[in-house]
Design a protein around this motif. Structure first.
Motif, PDB file in Angstrom:
ATOM      1  N   PHE A   1     -53.717 -37.474 -19.459  1.00  0.00           N
ATOM      2  CA  PHE A   1     -52.753 -38.077 -20.376  1.00  0.00           C
ATOM      3  C   PHE A   1     -53.247 -39.468 -20.771  1.00  0.00           C
ATOM      4  O   PHE A   1     -53.291 -39.816 -21.958  1.00  0.00           O
ATOM      5  CB  PHE A   1     -51.400 -38.161 -19.666  1.00  0.00           C
ATOM      6  CG  PHE A   1     -50.221 -38.348 -20.568  1.00  0.00           C
ATOM      7  CD1 PHE A   1     -49.845 -37.355 -21.459  1.00  0.00           C
ATOM      8  CD2 PHE A   1     -49.464 -39.508 -20.512  1.00  0.00           C
ATOM      9  CE1 PHE A   1     -48.740 -37.511 -22.286  1.00  0.00           C
ATOM     10  CE2 PHE A   1     -48.356 -39.680 -21.327  1.00  0.00           C
ATOM     11  CZ  PHE A   1     -47.995 -38.678 -22.221  1.00  0.00           C
ATOM     12  N   GLY A   2     -53.671 -40.236 -19.778  1.00  0.00           N
ATOM     13  CA  GLY A   2     -54.175 -41.588 -20.029  1.00  0.00           C
ATOM     14  C   GLY A   2     -55.467 -41.578 -20.835  1.00  0.00           C
ATOM     15  O   GLY A   2     -55.657 -42.373 -21.751  1.00  0.00           O
ATOM     16  N   LEU A   3     -56.343 -40.632 -20.514  1.00  0.00           N
ATOM     17  CA  LEU A   3     -57.612 -40.542 -21.256  1.00  0.00           C
ATOM     18  C   LEU A   3     -57.347 -40.287 -22.732  1.00  0.00           C
ATOM     19  O   LEU A   3     -57.970 -40.908 -23.608  1.00  0.00           O
ATOM     20  CB  LEU A   3     -58.465 -39.404 -20.710  1.00  0.00           C
ATOM     21  CG  LEU A   3     -59.357 -39.734 -19.533  1.00  0.00           C
ATOM     22  CD1 LEU A   3     -59.937 -38.450 -18.967  1.00  0.00           C
ATOM     23  CD2 LEU A   3     -60.481 -40.670 -19.964  1.00  0.00           C
ATOM     24  N   GLY A   4     -56.430 -39.373 -23.011  1.00  0.00           N
ATOM     25  CA  GLY A   4     -56.052 -39.096 -24.392  1.00  0.00           C
ATOM     26  C   GLY A   4     -55.507 -40.353 -25.044  1.00  0.00           C
ATOM     27  O   GLY A   4     -55.848 -40.680 -26.185  1.00  0.00           O
ATOM     28  N   GLY A   5     -54.664 -41.062 -24.299  1.00  0.00           N
ATOM     29  CA  GLY A   5     -54.087 -42.298 -24.813  1.00  0.00           C
ATOM     30  C   GLY A   5     -55.156 -43.330 -25.125  1.00  0.00           C
ATOM     31  O   GLY A   5     -55.161 -43.940 -26.208  1.00  0.00           O
ATOM     32  N   TYR A   6     -56.104 -43.479 -24.206  1.00  0.00           N
ATOM     33  CA  TYR A   6     -57.166 -44.466 -24.436  1.00  0.00           C
ATOM     34  C   TYR A   6     -58.144 -44.009 -25.520  1.00  0.00           C
ATOM     35  O   TYR A   6     -58.733 -44.836 -26.212  1.00  0.00           O
ATOM     36  CB  TYR A   6     -57.873 -44.806 -23.124  1.00  0.00           C
ATOM     37  CG  TYR A   6     -57.172 -45.962 -22.415  1.00  0.00           C
ATOM     38  CD1 TYR A   6     -57.575 -47.279 -22.610  1.00  0.00           C
ATOM     39  CD2 TYR A   6     -56.064 -45.732 -21.606  1.00  0.00           C
ATOM     40  CE1 TYR A   6     -56.907 -48.329 -22.000  1.00  0.00           C
ATOM     41  CE2 TYR A   6     -55.388 -46.773 -20.994  1.00  0.00           C
ATOM     42  CZ  TYR A   6     -55.814 -48.076 -21.195  1.00  0.00           C
ATOM     43  OH  TYR A   6     -55.142 -49.120 -20.605  1.00  0.00           O
ATOM     44  N   ALA A   7     -58.331 -42.714 -25.651  1.00  0.00           N
ATOM     45  CA  ALA A   7     -59.187 -42.225 -26.748  1.00  0.00           C
ATOM     46  C   ALA A   7     -58.595 -42.686 -28.069  1.00  0.00           C
ATOM     47  O   ALA A   7     -59.310 -43.201 -28.946  1.00  0.00           O
ATOM     48  CB  ALA A   7     -59.264 -40.699 -26.720  1.00  0.00           C
TER      49      ALA A   7
ATOM     50  N   TYR B   1     -56.588 -45.157 -13.109  1.00  0.00           N
ATOM     51  CA  TYR B   1     -55.526 -46.147 -13.289  1.00  0.00           C
ATOM     52  C   TYR B   1     -56.069 -47.549 -13.024  1.00  0.00           C
ATOM     53  O   TYR B   1     -55.921 -48.468 -13.841  1.00  0.00           O
ATOM     54  CB  TYR B   1     -54.371 -45.816 -12.337  1.00  0.00           C
ATOM     55  CG  TYR B   1     -53.263 -46.840 -12.304  1.00  0.00           C
ATOM     56  CD1 TYR B   1     -52.405 -46.999 -13.388  1.00  0.00           C
ATOM     57  CD2 TYR B   1     -53.064 -47.637 -11.173  1.00  0.00           C
ATOM     58  CE1 TYR B   1     -51.383 -47.934 -13.352  1.00  0.00           C
ATOM     59  CE2 TYR B   1     -52.041 -48.572 -11.137  1.00  0.00           C
ATOM     60  CZ  TYR B   1     -51.210 -48.724 -12.218  1.00  0.00           C
ATOM     61  OH  TYR B   1     -50.206 -49.637 -12.187  1.00  0.00           O
ATOM     62  N   TYR B   2     -56.736 -47.709 -11.885  1.00  0.00           N
ATOM     63  CA  TYR B   2     -57.243 -49.043 -11.551  1.00  0.00           C
ATOM     64  C   TYR B   2     -58.400 -49.442 -12.451  1.00  0.00           C
ATOM     65  O   TYR B   2     -58.580 -50.619 -12.769  1.00  0.00           O
ATOM     66  CB  TYR B   2     -57.615 -49.120 -10.065  1.00  0.00           C
ATOM     67  CG  TYR B   2     -56.376 -49.186  -9.209  1.00  0.00           C
ATOM     68  CD1 TYR B   2     -55.562 -50.324  -9.224  1.00  0.00           C
ATOM     69  CD2 TYR B   2     -55.972 -48.104  -8.431  1.00  0.00           C
ATOM     70  CE1 TYR B   2     -54.394 -50.382  -8.489  1.00  0.00           C
ATOM     71  CE2 TYR B   2     -54.806 -48.151  -7.695  1.00  0.00           C
ATOM     72  CZ  TYR B   2     -54.023 -49.295  -7.726  1.00  0.00           C
ATOM     73  OH  TYR B   2     -52.864 -49.336  -7.006  1.00  0.00           O
ATOM     74  N   PHE B   3     -59.157 -48.452 -12.886  1.00  0.00           N
ATOM     75  CA  PHE B   3     -60.231 -48.759 -13.835  1.00  0.00           C
ATOM     76  C   PHE B   3     -59.627 -49.315 -15.128  1.00  0.00           C
ATOM     77  O   PHE B   3     -60.098 -50.326 -15.654  1.00  0.00           O
ATOM     78  CB  PHE B   3     -61.047 -47.496 -14.138  1.00  0.00           C
ATOM     79  CG  PHE B   3     -62.104 -47.735 -15.173  1.00  0.00           C
ATOM     80  CD1 PHE B   3     -63.281 -48.395 -14.840  1.00  0.00           C
ATOM     81  CD2 PHE B   3     -61.929 -47.316 -16.493  1.00  0.00           C
ATOM     82  CE1 PHE B   3     -64.259 -48.633 -15.799  1.00  0.00           C
ATOM     83  CE2 PHE B   3     -62.890 -47.552 -17.452  1.00  0.00           C
ATOM     84  CZ  PHE B   3     -64.057 -48.205 -17.106  1.00  0.00           C
TER      85      PHE B   3
ATOM     86  N   ASP C   1     -52.450 -55.401 -19.629  1.00  0.00           N
ATOM     87  CA  ASP C   1     -51.502 -55.550 -20.741  1.00  0.00           C
ATOM     88  C   ASP C   1     -51.550 -54.385 -21.727  1.00  0.00           C
ATOM     89  O   ASP C   1     -50.639 -54.211 -22.528  1.00  0.00           O
ATOM     90  CB  ASP C   1     -51.786 -56.841 -21.517  1.00  0.00           C
ATOM     91  CG  ASP C   1     -51.604 -58.060 -20.624  1.00  0.00           C
ATOM     92  OD1 ASP C   1     -50.753 -57.983 -19.715  1.00  0.00           O
ATOM     93  OD2 ASP C   1     -52.316 -59.054 -20.813  1.00  0.00           O
ATOM     94  N   GLY C   2     -52.606 -53.650 -21.716  1.00  0.00           N
ATOM     95  CA  GLY C   2     -52.726 -52.522 -22.634  1.00  0.00           C
ATOM     96  C   GLY C   2     -53.133 -52.967 -24.029  1.00  0.00           C
ATOM     97  O   GLY C   2     -53.458 -54.134 -24.267  1.00  0.00           O
TER      98      GLY C   2
ATOM     99  N   SER D   1     -51.331 -48.228 -22.384  1.00  0.00           N
ATOM    100  CA  SER D   1     -51.526 -49.132 -21.247  1.00  0.00           C
ATOM    101  C   SER D   1     -51.841 -48.309 -20.011  1.00  0.00           C
ATOM    102  O   SER D   1     -51.692 -47.077 -20.018  1.00  0.00           O
ATOM    103  CB  SER D   1     -50.265 -49.966 -21.017  1.00  0.00           C
ATOM    104  OG  SER D   1     -49.289 -49.169 -20.379  1.00  0.00           O
ATOM    105  N   PRO D   2     -52.270 -48.986 -18.940  1.00  0.00           N
ATOM    106  CA  PRO D   2     -52.630 -48.237 -17.721  1.00  0.00           C
ATOM    107  C   PRO D   2     -51.480 -47.403 -17.161  1.00  0.00           C
ATOM    108  O   PRO D   2     -51.738 -46.456 -16.404  1.00  0.00           O
ATOM    109  CB  PRO D   2     -53.027 -49.342 -16.736  1.00  0.00           C
ATOM    110  CG  PRO D   2     -53.493 -50.460 -17.604  1.00  0.00           C
ATOM    111  CD  PRO D   2     -52.616 -50.422 -18.821  1.00  0.00           C
ATOM    112  N   THR D   3     -50.222 -47.698 -17.511  1.00  0.00           N
ATOM    113  CA  THR D   3     -49.129 -46.891 -16.951  1.00  0.00           C
ATOM    114  C   THR D   3     -49.255 -45.420 -17.359  1.00  0.00           C
ATOM    115  O   THR D   3     -48.698 -44.548 -16.702  1.00  0.00           O
ATOM    116  CB  THR D   3     -47.740 -47.385 -17.401  1.00  0.00           C
ATOM    117  OG1 THR D   3     -47.753 -47.514 -18.814  1.00  0.00           O
ATOM    118  CG2 THR D   3     -47.373 -48.700 -16.754  1.00  0.00           C
ATOM    119  N   MET D   4     -49.981 -45.162 -18.451  1.00  0.00           N
ATOM    120  CA  MET D   4     -50.185 -43.751 -18.827  1.00  0.00           C
ATOM    121  C   MET D   4     -50.999 -43.014 -17.773  1.00  0.00           C
ATOM    122  O   MET D   4     -51.002 -41.786 -17.727  1.00  0.00           O
ATOM    123  CB  MET D   4     -50.876 -43.639 -20.185  1.00  0.00           C
ATOM    124  CG  MET D   4     -49.927 -43.892 -21.350  1.00  0.00           C
ATOM    125  SD  MET D   4     -50.725 -43.639 -22.945  1.00  0.00           S
ATOM    126  CE  MET D   4     -50.818 -41.871 -23.036  1.00  0.00           C
TER     127      MET D   4
END
Lengths: 327, 228
Positions: A65-71, A140-142, A153-154, A248-251
């Motif tokens: 989910f986070g990877l998609g968000g960061y992509a 997450y920590y990365f 902060d995202g 943000s990292p919360t994803m």
């Protein structure tokens, strides 16, 4: 008792009707809530491939989910700052095009899911849960320490990314787009589940040694399922980031991984519409009960407890009168 | 040249040795009975052949050395196992059980339904809700759907009603008559085995104690080694 097909159709109609009603009543926020529910449902449909058919309890699906968000975040960030992304000798221009972002999210999540799956599928049971959790936390920590993209902060994206032929800033159009993607994922889920691959995967959950005895490698079946599952959840992440115009990292947080499991358990593990019902109930409760009290999760916990104790097939199982987690 | 060749096979469960020196050969299209009293190593031999436990010695199938092969690869090579205790995929329907195992070849859903009409009638029923005999037929059908060249039946009639046993034996006889399938069959009923098997291999205490043509299996040998 209702036939599951009839129930499924009813659920989808109701899901589409709510934002249409909101459009008529001029309640744009309700459309946004429905969009949020559709995206969470999409993420959970992804997880349901691994969890529902393959019995793989992944507590690390927030990673995808986070990877998609960061992509989405990274590509859109480079587009809005007009600074191309430079990786060694490669120069990649940012983009505001959703299809390109989606493909990137799908490919990135699938690749990472392959690596995580390859390593974590050596284990089973509680060890599998823990190792997927560990991979999620690593990402997450990365993300927290990745200062180039906002760190803790995202990243904010000022304008929602575009889709050819649509104005994605209009809530109902963006809802329509996410709903269409959700439908496509549901079709994929249904097709996978009844395909020889899906049947063998289901069988591998029940009796891996027997599956091997008919010439199929259970580890390979599970890995393929995990990769498809991660890719779908990654796509949901890209849409989620676009909904909020913020990543943000919360994803990547493990709470999100847990929520996805909860959505599926509420709706019905392995049921086609389980994630949809779960996500809709979750978002509705969050909105209405959350408006009354900040302790609304207690109510959710109560519902979850009741379902797990008395209706193991989730809401869908309860309504169709088919108990048990049979798919 | 034999289809399956096993010689000097040894295997152990943890520290406990189970097989000391098993050897057997099965030719293409041949039906071989694997016999012996309880605990003499019949199922362990089958598990070794199917790659389900570590073993030493020689196992060759179609001239390929099976040492170190994982069980799914062995199944793919053409050994279809009908395991002891039947064990269908309980949450799948009859039809789904067969589709999950299917590989291209002569065996299709229709052909399995022709061999076991009861499976055809119950194709939409959950395997877990079938009777023991039907589950056994499903287990055989599932193995056939992989289009094996060697079918291994481990206690295929155990605990079934006499009429159902007859059906299973009739199906085995039909497989022998109509197909070129080699069959390794483990069973307690010497009388029924005598009707379908070409040869017998008898294990005693983890060793091959006797092997030969079914006609040469005298009551004397049978009583001494099999207990019947």
């Amino acid at each position: 008792m209702i036939r599951e097909n009839v129930l499924n159709a009813g659920i989808l109609l109701a899901f589409a009707a709510v934002p249409l009603w909101a459009l008529w009543a001029d309640e744009p926020f309700t459309i946004t809530l429905a969009t949020r529910a559709a995206i969470l449902a999409l993420a959970a449909v992804g997880l349901n491939i691994a969890l529902g058919i393959g019995g793989l309890v992944s507590l690390g699906h927030a990673a995808f989910f986070g990877l998609g968000g960061y992509a989405m975040g990274i590509l859109a960030h480079h587009a809005q700052t007009y600074a191309p992304l430079e990786i060694g000798p490669l120069t990649i221009a940012g983009t505001k095009s959703m299809p390109v972002i989606w493909i990137t999210a799908l490919v990135a999540s699938a690749l990472v899911a392959w690596v995580i799956g390859k390593l974590s599928l050596r284990t089973t049971g509680v060890y599998f849960i823990m190792i997927t959790l560990a991979f999620g936390q690593m990402l997450y920590y990365f993300a927290i320490s990745w200062s180039a993209y906002g760190g803790e902060d995202g990243l904010s994206i000022y304008v929602r990314n575009g889709f050819p032929g649509l104005n994605t800033l209009v809530p109902i159009q963006f809802f329509g787009l996410t709903f269409a993607v959700l439908l496509a994922a549901l079709v994929l889920f249904a097709a996978l589940r009844s395909s020889p691959f899906g049947l063998a995967l289901n069988a591998a959950r029940q009796a891996p040694a027997r599956v091997a005895a008919v010439g199929l490698d259970p580890a390979r079946l599970k890995l393929v399922a995990f990769v498809i599952s991660g890719a779908v959840t990654g796509l949901a992440g890209a849409l989620y980031a676009d909904l909020n115009r913020f990543v943000s990292p919360t994803m990547f947080s493990w709470q999100l991984s847990g929520e996805l499991i909860v959505l599926i358990v509420i709706g019905g593990v392995g049921r086609l519409m389980g994630p949809v019902v779960g996500a809709a109930l979750f978002v509705a409760l969050e909105h209405w009960l959350g408006g009354l009290t900040e302790y609304w999760l207690i109510a959710l916990g109560g519902i979850l407890l009741g379902l797990v104790l008395f209706a193991r097939g989730g809401v869908i199982g309860l309504l169709t009168g088919k108990a048990g987690p049979h798919v | 040249m034999s289809l399956l060749h096993v010689s000097a096979l040894t295997a152990r469960y943890g520290a406990a040795p189970a097989l000391f020196d098993v050897s057997l050969d099965i030719g293409a299209g041949e039906v071989v009975a694997l016999m012996g009293r309880n605990g003499m190593g019949k199922t362990t031999t089958v598990k070794a052949i199917c790659g389900m436990l570590p073993w030493e010695g020689t196992i060759r199938f179609d001239d390929a050395d099976l040492a170190g092969w994982p069980s799914h690869r062995i199944a793919r090579a053409g050994i279809g196992l009908v395991p002891e205790g039947r064990r269908p995929f309980r949450d799948l329907t009859v039809r789904e059980n067969l589709i999950a195992a299917a590989r291209t070849g002569d065996w299709t859903l229709e052909r399995v339904a022709d061999l076991f009409p009861r499976l055809g009638e119950r194709s939409g029923q959950r395997a877990g809700s079938l009777s023991g005999g039907e589950q056994q037929m499903l287990a055989i059908g599932r193995a056939l759907m992989t289009n094996p060249r060697l079918l291994i039946l481990d206690e295929a009639t155990e605990g079934l009603a006499p009429l159902v046993r007859q059906e299973i034996w009739a199906a085995i006889a039909r497989l022998k008559r109509d197909t070129g399938l080699a069959i390794l069959v483990i069973d307690k009923s010497v009388r029924e085995l005598a009707q379908v098997a070409d040869r017998a291999v008898i294990l005693e205490r983890g060793k091959t104690a006797w092997q030969g043509g079914m006609a040469d299996l005298t009551p004397d040998i049978s009583e001494r080694l099999v207990g019947v």
